[in-house]
Design an enzyme around this catalytic site. Structure first.
Site, mmCIF file in Angstrom:
data_model
loop_
_atom_site.group_PDB
_atom_site.id
_atom_site.type_symbol
_atom_site.label_atom_id
_atom_site.label_comp_id
_atom_site.label_asym_id
_atom_site.label_seq_id
_atom_site.Cartn_x
_atom_site.Cartn_y
_atom_site.Cartn_z
ATOM 1 C CB SER A 23 1.616 -4.123 7.022
ATOM 2 O OG SER A 23 0.792 -3.225 6.260
ATOM 3 N NE ARG A 27 1.766 -8.640 4.610
ATOM 4 C CZ ARG A 27 0.917 -7.716 4.868
ATOM 5 N NH1 ARG A 27 0.464 -7.007 5.535
ATOM 6 N NH2 ARG A 27 0.509 -7.584 3.388
ATOM 7 N N GLY A 95 -9.336 -4.408 6.249
ATOM 8 C CA GLY A 95 -9.331 -5.044 5.247
ATOM 9 C C GLY A 95 -8.065 -6.164 5.097
ATOM 10 C CD GLN A 172 -5.275 -4.849 2.275
ATOM 11 O OE1 GLN A 172 -6.551 -4.863 1.620
ATOM 12 N NE2 GLN A 172 -5.302 -3.972 3.323
ATOM 13 C CG ASP A 319 -2.151 2.830 4.196
ATOM 14 O OD1 ASP A 319 -2.875 2.864 3.410
ATOM 15 O OD2 ASP A 319 -1.410 1.932 4.692
ATOM 16 N NE ARG A 350 -7.857 6.478 4.497
ATOM 17 C CZ ARG A 350 -6.976 5.424 5.003
ATOM 18 N NH1 ARG A 350 -5.934 4.964 4.072
ATOM 19 N NH2 ARG A 350 -7.239 4.993 6.057
ATOM 20 N NE ARG A 392 -3.631 4.314 7.244
ATOM 21 C CZ ARG A 392 -2.683 3.799 8.108
ATOM 22 N NH1 ARG A 392 -2.182 4.595 9.029
ATOM 23 N NH2 ARG A 392 -2.624 2.535 8.036
HETATM 24 C C1 S3P Z 1 -1.830 -3.070 3.396
HETATM 25 C C2 S3P Z 1 -1.782 -3.001 2.124
HETATM 26 C C3 S3P Z 1 -2.312 -1.834 1.558
HETATM 27 C C4 S3P Z 1 -2.598 -0.665 2.585
HETATM 28 C C5 S3P Z 1 -3.194 -1.107 3.912
HETATM 29 C C6 S3P Z 1 -2.393 -2.243 4.643
HETATM 30 C C7 S3P Z 1 -1.309 -4.489 3.950
HETATM 31 O O1 S3P Z 1 -3.694 -1.923 1.092
HETATM 32 O O2 S3P Z 1 -3.322 0.493 2.176
HETATM 33 O O3 S3P Z 1 -3.399 0.018 4.840
HETATM 34 O O4 S3P Z 1 -1.060 -4.597 5.144
HETATM 35 O O5 S3P Z 1 -1.122 -5.388 3.084
HETATM 36 P P1 S3P Z 1 -3.646 -2.278 -0.488
HETATM 37 O O6 S3P Z 1 -2.924 -3.773 -0.338
HETATM 38 O O7 S3P Z 1 -5.298 -2.676 -0.691
HETATM 39 O O8 S3P Z 1 -3.190 -1.471 -1.379
#
Ligand code: S3P
Length: 432
Positions: A23, A27, A95, A172, A319, A350, A392
């Protein structure tokens, strides 16, 4: 297609250092691109997901040196420094990459298209497209914009500030809206039903942006410039550490130290849950790195007991629930996981994939619409399992195999490269 073969372990031992936080890595390269000046990023995750984001930034006209390594040098050109990409931006399996970039691209003065692999193009995008359209961006995609590929015509100069109540606790979604909000006149706010990871808020602050927080509401004023401190050192990913924390907790004889792990409270649900299960886990050498708390974690084997995982704990461990399902399979008693329907829209469903695969090892798991019920304590036996294209799930099953009788084979484990390059070798080296 590669498989991972796991033999029963007699204990995980030693000290390990894991790859950078996924994450925070995404960023770091996005925000460094928006800053005025050069940022050197160390500890950048070399997994495929974050490399896709770094390459996308490069295709937006920002020079990025070192892609493929854990040290990137990003020559940011300021808030208005991105340029129109000539090709479709491919985010692979990520994602986070797609949703955060969509927010950023909604605020530009050009056209761009985002796509991904066969899994990412099935994941819900309406959750970001709908608020970004309200902010003024013109976005189209499959199923009226609910699915990628997404075509985005940015609305620079016309972005409207938004006060958004998100129906899901999602970092996200929150980050996409805040990134678009950087291009709005006035204050953009996101309120969540419960707190999701706050790396965006922390990193924006470290780039000098004023981000305000009142309870579950986060607000920033648009048109603030990002200024770089020149350096960013990313801690190890607690979501990657989770596989080793659970493995050492369920394999008798284990005594393992995981160094330099990010222990941001919005991510430490795994630690709280393992402690509630009775795990022998201690945190040492607490310190701060890149605006994030960091510690070394020592874990020794101890018989776990069942627990309930629900409510605000879920986004703090979202996660890690696949590998917690493994821990629950070896714990005494029945573990209940609820309020976790978000698991159904991750890299795989999952709830379904973990229930299906752990049953192959003999675990007693019932699926619920928003979670699982896991009757633990019985001995598991090695089996032939599938990854379902989910990193995962693959790593969780490998961990389950360490404490099972006989050999476990996890098929199609190349997906692990998205988040944890070198996982297989490190696990085999650590688990004797
Ligand atoms: C993440 C937010 C989470 C997480 C993903 C990484 C991020 O998802 O499950 O692996 O880096 O912002 P969501 O924001 O959809 O919950």
């Amino acid at each position: 297609m590669s498989d991972l073969r796991i033999q029963p372990s007699r204990g995980l031992k030693g000290e390990i250092t894991l790859p950078g936080d996924k994450s925070i890595s995404h960023r770091s390269v996005l925000f460094a691109a928006l800053a005025d000046g050069t940022t050197e990023i160390t500890g950048f995750l070399t997994g495929e997901d974050t490399q896709h984001t770094a390459r996308a930034v490069q295709m937006l006209g920002i020079p990025v040196e070192g892609i493929g390594s854990s040290r990137l040098v990003v020559h940011g050109k300021g808030l208005d420094g991105l340029s129109e990409p000539t090709c479709v931006l491919d985010l692979g399996n990520s994602g986070t990459g797609m949703r955060l970039l969509a927010g950023l691209l909604a605020g530009q003065d050009f056209f761009s298209v985002l796509t991904g692999d066969q899994y990412l193009t099935k994941r819900p995008m309406g959750r970001i497209v709908e608020p970004l359209r309200r902010m003024g961006a013109v976005i189209d995609g499959r199923s009226e914009g609910k699915l990628a590929p997404l075509a985005i015509r940015g609305a620079r100069g016309k972005i409207k500030a938004l006060d958004y109540a998100s129906p899901v606790a999602s970092a996200q979604v929150k980050s996409a809206i805040l990134l678009c909000g950087l291009y709005a006149d006035g204050d953009t706010s996101v309120t969540e039903p419960s707190k999701s990871r706050d790396h965006t808020e922390r990193m924006l602050r470290s780039f000098g942006v004023d981000v305000r927080e009142e309870g579950l509401r986060v607000t920033l004023q648009g048109r603030q410039r990002l200024t770089t401190t020149g350096m960013l050192d990313i801690p190890a990913d607690i979501s990657s550490a989770a596989f080793f924390l659970v493995a050492a907790s369920i394999v008798p004889g284990s005594d393992l130290v995981v160094r330099n792990v990010g222990v941001n409270v919005t991510r430490t649900g795994i630690i709280d849950i393992l402690l509630a299960m009775g795990a022998d886990l201690t945190m040492e050498n607490g310190r701060e790195q890149a605006g994030e708390p960091v510690a070394d974690i020592r874990v020794r084997y101890r018989q776990l007991k069942a627990v309930e995982i629900s409510g605000d704990l879920v986004p703090r461990a979202i996660d890690e629930i696949p590998v917690l399902a493994v821990a629950a399979s070896y714990a005494v008693g029945t573990t209940i996981i609820r309020d976790a329907a978000e698991l159904r829209v991750k890299e795989s469903d999952r709830i379904a994939t973990m229930a299906l695969e752990l049953r192959k090892l003999g675990a007693a798991i019932a699926e619920r619409p928003d979670g699982m019920e896991i009757r633990g304590g019985g001995a598991l036996a090695g089996a032939l399992c599938e990854s379902h294209g989910d990193h995962r799930v693959a790593m969780s099953l490998a961990v389950a195999g360490l404490a099972a009788r006989g050999e476990t084979t996890v098929r199609d484990t190349t997906w692990i490269e998205t988040s944890f390059p070198g996982f297989g070798q490190l696990l085999l080296r650590t688990a004797y």
